[in-house]
Design a protein around this motif. Structure first.
Motif, PDB file in Angstrom:
ATOM      1  N   THR A   3       0.833  -1.204   0.000  1.00  0.00           N
ATOM      2  CA  THR A   3       0.000   0.000   0.000  1.00  0.00           C
ATOM      3  C   THR A   3       0.869   1.255   0.000  1.00  0.00           C
ATOM      4  N   GLU A  12      -2.241   6.823  -5.176  1.00  0.00           N
ATOM      5  CA  GLU A  12      -3.507   6.183  -4.801  1.00  0.00           C
ATOM      6  C   GLU A  12      -3.236   4.730  -4.452  1.00  0.00           C
ATOM      7  N   THR A  14      -5.526   0.768  -3.865  1.00  0.00           N
ATOM      8  CA  THR A  14      -6.809   0.080  -4.037  1.00  0.00           C
ATOM      9  C   THR A  14      -7.089  -0.792  -2.825  1.00  0.00           C
ATOM     10  N   ASN A  16     -10.047  -3.809  -1.449  1.00  0.00           N
ATOM     11  CA  ASN A  16     -11.149  -4.686  -1.837  1.00  0.00           C
ATOM     12  C   ASN A  16     -12.319  -4.462  -0.888  1.00  0.00           C
ATOM     13  N   ASN A  17     -13.475  -4.168  -1.446  1.00  0.00           N
ATOM     14  CA  ASN A  17     -14.694  -4.049  -0.659  1.00  0.00           C
ATOM     15  C   ASN A  17     -15.365  -5.418  -0.706  1.00  0.00           C
ATOM     16  N   LYS A  20     -19.386  -5.319  -1.160  1.00  0.00           N
ATOM     17  CA  LYS A  20     -19.865  -5.031  -2.513  1.00  0.00           C
ATOM     18  C   LYS A  20     -19.171  -5.888  -3.570  1.00  0.00           C
ATOM     19  N   LYS A  21     -18.112  -6.591  -3.145  1.00  0.00           N
ATOM     20  CA  LYS A  21     -17.304  -7.410  -4.058  1.00  0.00           C
ATOM     21  C   LYS A  21     -16.741  -6.572  -5.208  1.00  0.00           C
ATOM     22  N   THR A  22     -16.181  -5.409  -4.826  1.00  0.00           N
ATOM     23  CA  THR A  22     -15.580  -4.514  -5.802  1.00  0.00           C
ATOM     24  C   THR A  22     -14.231  -4.028  -5.280  1.00  0.00           C
ATOM     25  N   LYS A  23     -13.463  -3.441  -6.161  1.00  0.00           N
ATOM     26  CA  LYS A  23     -12.224  -2.778  -5.774  1.00  0.00           C
ATOM     27  C   LYS A  23     -12.492  -1.284  -5.763  1.00  0.00           C
ATOM     28  N   GLU A  24     -11.992  -0.613  -4.732  1.00  0.00           N
ATOM     29  CA  GLU A  24     -12.167   0.824  -4.626  1.00  0.00           C
ATOM     30  C   GLU A  24     -10.804   1.492  -4.671  1.00  0.00           C
ATOM     31  N   ILE A  25     -10.723   2.591  -5.377  1.00  0.00           N
ATOM     32  CA  ILE A  25      -9.476   3.352  -5.476  1.00  0.00           C
ATOM     33  C   ILE A  25      -9.558   4.526  -4.509  1.00  0.00           C
ATOM     34  N   VAL A  26      -8.520   4.653  -3.683  1.00  0.00           N
ATOM     35  CA  VAL A  26      -8.450   5.738  -2.705  1.00  0.00           C
ATOM     36  C   VAL A  26      -7.305   6.660  -3.097  1.00  0.00           C
TER      37      VAL A  26
END
Length: 129
Positions: A3, A12, A14, A16-17, A20-26
């Motif tokens: 990270t 940034e 990423t 894993n949510n 929601k079974k998605t990847k989120e970019i922070v």
């Protein structure tokens, strides 16, 4: 470290949510400040790219007790008495990472018994894990 590398290299990271079974970019905005106990353990790549490195001292016993208390209050968990806080610090050899792990295990034991008050008995059981 993955990270930290993503933040430095790309600005940034990423996550894993799992709900929601998605990847989120922070996105991470500069400056990047890293706190370390010993910068000799920090790879050169990071020291060259990080904006600021702050050297911190080890936490003293009182600071560790306050960190435990803060986490208990945040989780809305009552505790048996003040001796419990010091018992956790001593049982985890005054190491913050070990304290957090021990606290999580003790809370899990407490919740398994359907209680909202953490006891020294819970901590002693968690130490045995």
């Amino acid at each position: 470290l993955k990270t930290v590398y993503e933040v430095i290299a790309h600005g940034e990271y990423t996550i894993n949510n799992s709900i929601k079974k998605t990847k989120e970019i922070v996105a991470v905005h500069k400056p990047v400040i890293m706190t370390v106990y010993d910068d000799r353990k920090l790879p050169d790549y990071f020291t060259e790219k990080i904006t600021h490195v702050v050297h911190i001292e080890k936490y003293n016993s009182e600071q560790l007790r306050l960190a435990i208390l803060q986490r208990l209050k945040y989780c809305q968990i009552e505790y048996e008495n003040e001796n419990l806080l010091q018992h956790i610090v001593i049982s985890a050899d005054s190491d913050l990472s070990c304290i957090i792990r021990l606290l999580k295990n003790a809370i899990t034991i407490m919740l398994a018994d359907n209680r909202r008050t953490l006891t020294i008995k819970d901590v002693k059981r968690a130490v045995r894990f």
